[in-house]
Design an enzyme around this catalytic site. Structure first.
Site, mmCIF file in Angstrom:
data_model
loop_
_atom_site.group_PDB
_atom_site.id
_atom_site.type_symbol
_atom_site.label_atom_id
_atom_site.label_comp_id
_atom_site.label_asym_id
_atom_site.label_seq_id
_atom_site.Cartn_x
_atom_site.Cartn_y
_atom_site.Cartn_z
ATOM 1 N N TYR A 110 1.118 5.728 -0.522
ATOM 2 C CA TYR A 110 0.578 6.912 0.154
ATOM 3 C C TYR A 110 0.700 8.097 -0.798
ATOM 4 O O TYR A 110 1.197 9.152 -0.432
ATOM 5 C CB TYR A 110 1.384 7.138 1.438
ATOM 6 C CG TYR A 110 0.773 8.044 2.482
ATOM 7 C CD1 TYR A 110 -0.534 7.881 2.926
ATOM 8 C CD2 TYR A 110 1.541 9.065 3.058
ATOM 9 C CE1 TYR A 110 -1.069 8.703 3.909
ATOM 10 C CE2 TYR A 110 1.021 9.884 4.044
ATOM 11 C CZ TYR A 110 -0.291 9.703 4.461
ATOM 12 O OH TYR A 110 -0.823 10.514 5.449
ATOM 13 N N GLU A 151 -9.268 4.009 -2.620
ATOM 14 C CA GLU A 151 -8.004 3.826 -3.331
ATOM 15 C C GLU A 151 -8.238 3.135 -4.671
ATOM 16 O O GLU A 151 -9.268 2.505 -4.904
ATOM 17 C CB GLU A 151 -7.033 2.959 -2.510
ATOM 18 C CG GLU A 151 -6.764 3.455 -1.113
ATOM 19 C CD GLU A 151 -5.625 2.701 -0.432
ATOM 20 O OE1 GLU A 151 -4.803 2.087 -1.161
ATOM 21 O OE2 GLU A 151 -5.552 2.726 0.806
ATOM 22 N N HIS A 209 -4.744 13.789 0.698
ATOM 23 C CA HIS A 209 -5.009 12.987 1.888
ATOM 24 C C HIS A 209 -3.854 13.133 2.876
ATOM 25 O O HIS A 209 -4.073 13.304 4.083
ATOM 26 C CB HIS A 209 -5.188 11.520 1.500
ATOM 27 C CG HIS A 209 -5.294 10.587 2.662
ATOM 28 N ND1 HIS A 209 -6.413 10.508 3.460
ATOM 29 C CD2 HIS A 209 -4.401 9.697 3.171
ATOM 30 C CE1 HIS A 209 -6.226 9.605 4.406
ATOM 31 N NE2 HIS A 209 -5.004 9.102 4.258
ATOM 32 N N ASP A 229 0.845 -1.187 0.000
ATOM 33 C CA ASP A 229 0.000 0.000 0.000
ATOM 34 C C ASP A 229 0.882 1.239 0.000
ATOM 35 O O ASP A 229 1.784 1.372 0.833
ATOM 36 C CB ASP A 229 -0.922 -0.004 1.218
ATOM 37 C CG ASP A 229 -2.048 1.008 1.087
ATOM 38 O OD1 ASP A 229 -2.556 1.191 -0.029
ATOM 39 O OD2 ASP A 229 -2.431 1.602 2.102
ATOM 40 N N ARG A 251 0.197 17.408 12.720
ATOM 41 C CA ARG A 251 1.330 18.334 12.620
ATOM 42 C C ARG A 251 0.859 19.567 11.837
ATOM 43 O O ARG A 251 1.196 19.720 10.643
ATOM 44 C CB ARG A 251 2.509 17.657 11.894
ATOM 45 C CG ARG A 251 3.069 16.425 12.585
ATOM 46 C CD ARG A 251 4.180 15.770 11.764
ATOM 47 N NE ARG A 251 3.721 15.378 10.429
ATOM 48 C CZ ARG A 251 3.099 14.234 10.163
ATOM 49 N NH1 ARG A 251 2.874 13.370 11.135
ATOM 50 N NH2 ARG A 251 2.707 13.956 8.929
#
Length: 433
Positions: free
Chosen positions: A135, A207, A140, A133, A149
């Protein structure tokens, strides 16, 4: 032929003698995806979706009309061998299927080999050896990063390296198989020690799945110019997440039990050849962002490496189901909201010599838009549960509840082309044991 070239199988004027295929939302004759099905309790076998029907590839091979290479894999009960065929042989099979399903002269021989899709069970299309998987949905990453953060949502490596992790292949299931609410450790902010029990923050992730075709030998990297030759096709992927488990366990090694309890995929492999009309330019990087390192850089990939697909996520609660109400659309947005192309993630995955094999599955990671209507998870839509969604029937949701069903859909569109769909990716949540 280059990997974005169209041919007569994409001709918008081509129609099928299978009446339901003409104008079909997902599976017109311009699509022709592969999958594994069983008819009325029979054994699994390879099929081709055409409208509301499934063509039995094994039965077709027994008529003696298929090319030798295609006939040899038609008797399998998974797509692994078919996905591993060289692209030229896969293209030849597509040509043949398109011809016999459009030419009335073949109808008498082929029509008896069709099954009504509504009467069939769909299975995982391949034996998934490995699942990774990524990113690559930058919006997102920004949305989630801001929750933890606010001043620096993206970590320094994000714009240099396609971030990914190896997931659990054994718990991937096809659309329609329920998902059991997982049990695990979580540590609420007010608790001094962790608790063990059902997740209170179950979420979905919208996804794309990328199916690997012809693999690479251990130790041999895949050049960016060759990456498309290793991609067999695409599907939808819901990488279910227990957000409370994830927040407690992910440091220092990343996702584990928060993610590996189950992932759901749409059961049809939409081939790379079917996607040719929907290749588009990768959106330019924002001014000031670093250029990809040379091994990830290709003018062809930047010109044709993105996919013109519109993604949607829907929610159907138990109360809505009981009342006969339609699912509620949570979000919609384009698949071009990816910072890295699928060719770049394949190239990076193999850059250290990692051997990819036919039937491996890659996830893009959650694809979100920069604005709320395109957010690809409830974590984003509800700002970490702080702003619940109110549904038309008055129900509210911060995260997915028992009885809820998440339904993902996608449609590829381009000027002058017949649109195709990826099929549904849906699963209902069952209570924890």
């Amino acid at each position: 032929m280059t990997w974005w070239t169209t041919d007569e199988t994409h001709d918008p004027a081509r129609s099928s003698w299978v009446a339901s295929a003409n104008g079909h939302h997902d599976f017109p004759i311009q699509n022709l995806p592969f999958g594994v099905f069983s008819a009325k309790g029979g054994a699994p076998r390879i099929g081709v979706a055409i409208g509301d029907m499934i063509l039995d590839l094994r039965a077709l091979a027994q008529t003696g009309t298929l090319e030798v290479a295609a006939a040899a894999v038609a008797n399998d009960i998974t797509l692994n061998a078919l996905l591993a065929l060289p692209q030229a042989e896969q293209r030849a099979l597509r040509y043949h299927l398109s011809a016999i399903l459009s030419d009335e002269a073949h109808r008498a021989a082929v029509e008896p080999l069709l099954h009504n899709a509504g009467d069939c069970t769909l299975h995982l299309p391949a034996r998934i050896g490995d699942y990774t998987d990524f990113y690559v949905g930058i919006h997102h990453a920004n949305n989630v990063g801001k929750q933890f953060r606010p001043d620096n949502p993206l970590l320094p490596n994000y714009k240099y390296v396609p971030i990914g992790y190896h997931g659990r292949a054994s718990s991937i299931r096809p659309s329609g198989v329920p998902v059991r609410r997982p049990v695990g450790q979580r540590k609420p902010p007010e608790a001094d020690t962790p608790l063990f029990g059902p997740t209170a923050r179950l979420d979905y992730e919208l996804e794309l799945g990328v199916w690997i075709g012809n693999g690479n030998a251990l130790g041999d990297p895949v050049a960016i110019a060759d990456a498309a030759q290793h991609i067999a096709g695409f599907c939808l992927l819901n990488d279910w997440s227990a957000r409370d488990f994830q927040a407690w366990e992910y440091q220092p090694l990343g996702p584990f039990l928060a993610k590996n309890f189950q992932s759901t995929i749409s059961p049809w492999v939409i081939t790379s050849h079917a996607m040719a009309p929907f290749r588009t330019a990768q959106p330019p990087r924002p001014e000031g962002d670093p250029a990809p390192l040379p091994y990830l850089s290709s003018e062809d990939d930047q010109a044709h490496g993105a996919l013109s697909i519109t993604l949607e996520a829907h929610l159907l609660t138990q109360r809505m189901r009981d009342a006969g109400e339609a699912p509620f659309r949570l979000s919609t947005g384009p698949a071009t909201n990816m910072y890295w192309t699928v060719n770049q993630i394949v190239t990076h995955h193999a850059s250290n010599g990692c051997n990819l094999t036919a039937g491996d599955l890659l996830g893009t990671g959650t694809i979100s838009a920069p604005t709320r209507e395109g957010f690809g998870s409830l974590l984003e839509l509800t700002t970490g549960g702080k702003e619940p969604i109110t549904l038309p029937n008055g129900e509210t949701r911060s995260f997915v509840e028992d009885g809820d069903e998440i339904i993902l859909q996608a449609r590829a569109t381009a000027p002058g082309a017949v649109s195709i769909g990826l099929g549904e990716c849906r699963a209902q949540v069952l209570p924890a044991r």
